[in-house]
Design an enzyme around this catalytic site. Sequence first.
Site, PDB file in Angstrom:
ATOM      1  N   HIS B 117       0.869  -1.166   0.000  1.00 18.70           N
ATOM      2  CA  HIS B 117       0.000   0.000   0.000  1.00 18.70           C
ATOM      3  C   HIS B 117       0.913   1.225   0.000  1.00 18.70           C
ATOM      4  O   HIS B 117       2.009   1.188   0.558  1.00 18.70           O
ATOM      5  CB  HIS B 117      -0.846  -0.044   1.283  1.00 18.70           C
ATOM      6  CG  HIS B 117      -1.942   0.969   1.362  1.00 18.70           C
ATOM      7  ND1 HIS B 117      -1.706   2.294   1.643  1.00 18.70           N
ATOM      8  CD2 HIS B 117      -3.285   0.853   1.221  1.00 18.70           C
ATOM      9  CE1 HIS B 117      -2.862   2.944   1.679  1.00 18.70           C
ATOM     10  NE2 HIS B 117      -3.829   2.096   1.415  1.00 18.70           N
ATOM     11  N   ASP B 193       3.208  -4.163   8.180  1.00 17.33           N
ATOM     12  CA  ASP B 193       1.945  -3.462   7.960  1.00 17.33           C
ATOM     13  C   ASP B 193       0.839  -4.508   8.083  1.00 17.33           C
ATOM     14  O   ASP B 193       0.649  -5.337   7.191  1.00 17.33           O
ATOM     15  CB  ASP B 193       1.961  -2.822   6.570  1.00 17.33           C
ATOM     16  CG  ASP B 193       0.597  -2.246   6.171  1.00 17.33           C
ATOM     17  OD1 ASP B 193      -0.358  -2.370   6.961  1.00 17.33           O
ATOM     18  OD2 ASP B 193       0.501  -1.698   5.062  1.00 17.33           O
ATOM     19  N   GLN B 196      -4.394  -5.087   7.117  1.00 19.95           N
ATOM     20  CA  GLN B 196      -5.363  -6.005   6.505  1.00 19.95           C
ATOM     21  C   GLN B 196      -5.345  -7.392   7.151  1.00 19.95           C
ATOM     22  O   GLN B 196      -6.108  -8.260   6.737  1.00 19.95           O
ATOM     23  CB  GLN B 196      -5.079  -6.149   5.004  1.00 19.95           C
ATOM     24  CG  GLN B 196      -5.217  -4.845   4.215  1.00 19.95           C
ATOM     25  CD  GLN B 196      -6.669  -4.427   4.012  1.00 19.95           C
ATOM     26  OE1 GLN B 196      -7.595  -5.225   4.192  1.00 19.95           O
ATOM     27  NE2 GLN B 196      -6.879  -3.183   3.641  1.00 19.95           N
ATOM     28  N   LYS B 219     -10.483  -0.530  10.342  1.00 22.13           N
ATOM     29  CA  LYS B 219     -10.599  -1.759   9.551  1.00 22.13           C
ATOM     30  C   LYS B 219     -10.890  -2.957  10.451  1.00 22.13           C
ATOM     31  O   LYS B 219     -11.206  -4.037   9.971  1.00 22.13           O
ATOM     32  CB  LYS B 219      -9.322  -1.994   8.754  1.00 22.13           C
ATOM     33  CG  LYS B 219      -9.092  -0.957   7.654  1.00 22.13           C
ATOM     34  CD  LYS B 219      -8.001  -1.407   6.727  1.00 22.13           C
ATOM     35  CE  LYS B 219      -7.342  -0.279   5.970  1.00 22.13           C
ATOM     36  NZ  LYS B 219      -8.199   0.418   5.023  1.00 22.13           N
ATOM     37  N   CYS B 360      -4.693   2.275  -3.873  1.00 27.05           N
ATOM     38  CA  CYS B 360      -3.484   2.812  -3.215  1.00 27.05           C
ATOM     39  C   CYS B 360      -2.303   1.861  -3.349  1.00 27.05           C
ATOM     40  O   CYS B 360      -1.498   1.715  -2.411  1.00 27.05           O
ATOM     41  CB  CYS B 360      -3.736   3.114  -1.734  1.00 27.05           C
ATOM     42  SG  CYS B 360      -5.004   4.333  -1.459  1.00 27.05           S
TER      43      CYS B 360
END
Lengths: 125, 404
Positions: B117, B193, B196, B219, B360
């Site tokens: 991302h 990261d 997600q 999220k 993104c």
Amino acid sequence: MSAEALYSPQLLDHARRPRFTRGPPAGWTIRGTAGVPGCADHVELFVVAHAGRIVDVGAVVQGCLVAQAAASALAGTLRGRAVGEAAAMAEPAALLAQIRAQVPAGRMACVAVAGLALQAGLRGG
Amino acid sequence: MSRRRDFPCLEQLDDQGRPMCYLDSGATAQRPRAVVLAEEEYYLQFNANVHRSAYPWSARATAAVEGARAKVAALVHAAPGSIVWTGGTTDALNKLALMLSGTLEAGDRVVTTVMEHHSNLLPWQRLAARGVEVAYADVHDDGTLDIDDFAAKVTDRTKVVAFTHQSNVLGTINPAEELVAIAHEAGALAVVDAAQSVPHMPVDVQAMDCDFLAASGHKMLGPTGVGFFYGKPEHLARLQPAFLGGGIVEQVTLEGPPVLRPPPHRFEAGTPPVAQVIGLGEAAQYLLDLGMDRIRAHERALVEHALKEFRALPGVQVAGPPDPAHRGGVLAFTVRGVPPEDVNEVLKAEGIMVRFGLHCAEPLARRLGIGPTTRATFHVYNDLEDVDRLVGAVRRASALEVAA
């Protein structure tokens, strides 16, 4: 709004059988480009004029079916017209009437982009 | 396990009387009633600042914020003191890049991947202006990470490795433990990261052995404007905060420098987003109560069904690994001869909420040569009926096909 109201048979016909020549036609005299900010639609439009009359229109259209169909409708309208009449043909309302589509307000920019490319070309850029 | 009844937004019907079909949780998730009520309770019953005032409301707010820290810590198997509140994953990754930049010299290397991302690319790319070299591990054509290329790029000049745990476009679940081990072998720090992954699967920072890990509240069924990063205690003890201000100091003099509070508070300058933090704690508890294993199994079943149905649709191409064991509940796809904007128009007309574009992750789209895609993403409130509605609508969208 239903998808059928937007993707009318006329819109799909224009998108599938574009009335413009794909790419730059030989001997083009006017070229203009326009894009839609924040979206992928981009139109490069070419006009071939002889003795003040438009004899061919070429285009490279990147973008959605609405932009493709509107570019085709514009090209079909322009052929045979005087160059001096061309700018008036680029009005979105006139193109909408040809593709018989109910286009939501958020996508009117897709209808307008080919006309903006023509106007840019007529202005010399 | 669909939990629709816990999510007030999803109890509504659309303007044509159809149930909401929300398939955009990869962008932002819905919030369960408990999260909204927890925020409301703070504002309506004990609205006060934290850590500073000695009256009951402030004490209660402080206890609620620290209680939320413990819940989020439990979710990722960390000690509460190693969880730092941020504005979200983007904020966390930017802060980490700023803080770690002080330890980097010209010629040092940061390794990331082409499937990131933008939020895990741009903060590292900015370091290039200071002479830091940024290298990008490639992906295979099936959307899995090229581990050999990753390992080759992690040279002994590499100081930081930053990668996504799960791709927001491809759904690819990266082998985080293996990648962290490669980083450590070269003496580099590993930043994950997890925006997600934390909302959708078990994440254990101890087992992963990562140095830092970031995620977003919104999220993971929590509020917007809040997130966190985990940092190993030994790193938090030596790093200087990116931002200075109230709440992070024990003593300030005009002569300076300040005496900082211990971690995690030294990294939280200014008033934290108290209501959002409390809501995030409630969201973490909601996920813990459901069980991350069960959530992962639920989403895997949805994506498995979707992959099978999509394979039967002519002209529809799904990006990312074909094996649901290696992908999360993400389905980015293209329809031959129908631009994503028009696919979206058909889905929208059928009451289906998805996202289209480059998500993104522009370098990834370019690398795979897929351009913009339409993306459906799943969460605990989705069910097989949502998938079937999506499949039916995509089938109808494919009828618009225009020869290129």
